[in-house]
Write a protein that holds these residues in place. Sequence first.
Motif, short mmCIF file in Angstrom:
data_model
loop_
_atom_site.label_atom_id
_atom_site.label_comp_id
_atom_site.label_asym_id
_atom_site.label_seq_id
_atom_site.Cartn_x
_atom_site.Cartn_y
_atom_site.Cartn_z
N VAL A 95 40.15 36.48 39.64
CA VAL A 95 41.61 36.58 39.75
C VAL A 95 42.23 35.28 39.27
N SER A 96 43.24 35.42 38.40
CA SER A 96 43.98 34.27 37.87
C SER A 96 45.47 34.50 38.05
N PRO A 97 46.20 33.46 38.46
CA PRO A 97 47.66 33.59 38.46
C PRO A 97 48.15 33.71 37.02
N GLY B 299 41.91 27.25 38.39
CA GLY B 299 42.79 28.11 39.17
C GLY B 299 42.35 29.56 39.26
N THR B 300 41.26 29.92 38.59
CA THR B 300 40.72 31.28 38.62
C THR B 300 39.65 31.35 39.69
N MET B 301 39.76 32.33 40.57
CA MET B 301 38.80 32.50 41.65
C MET B 301 37.83 33.62 41.31
N PHE B 302 36.53 33.37 41.60
CA PHE B 302 35.47 34.34 41.32
C PHE B 302 34.45 34.28 42.45
N PHE B 303 33.43 35.13 42.39
CA PHE B 303 32.48 35.28 43.48
C PHE B 303 31.07 35.42 42.94
N SER B 304 30.11 34.85 43.69
CA SER B 304 28.71 34.90 43.28
C SER B 304 27.83 35.43 44.40
#
Length: 123
Positions: free
Chosen positions: A72-74, A53-58
Amino acid sequence: MTNDDSTRYAADTVAAQWRLFLDGAEGMVDPAMARAAHAQPRLRELFPGVSHGTMFFSRCTGLPAVHVGGQVSPTGDGRFRVRGPLGGATLGVADTPEEAFELIAANLPEGCGPAIIGTADDL
């Protein structure tokens, strides 16, 4: 493959990953989070990822990845925890996903996009 072909292929690969998350990604991530992240032009150029559920970027499409900006995590109470890349220090807690991803975009290093086909070793 020419540089132009490689750039187009990378953009198509990134766009396909975004579509997966925007369409709901079989419950991997809240589509509202994906929409808020995608609304940020600098994040839209990067390869998005999700874990628990955690969004990240590469900066690249393969592994090992080059995580940038943060994640970002809820929090479970309707808010969103914003941390540095790879779960680094907490950058803040946001009331909306839009605020959370604005903070991530603001923490991107200069010249960090768009994502490339390959791994960290290719950058």
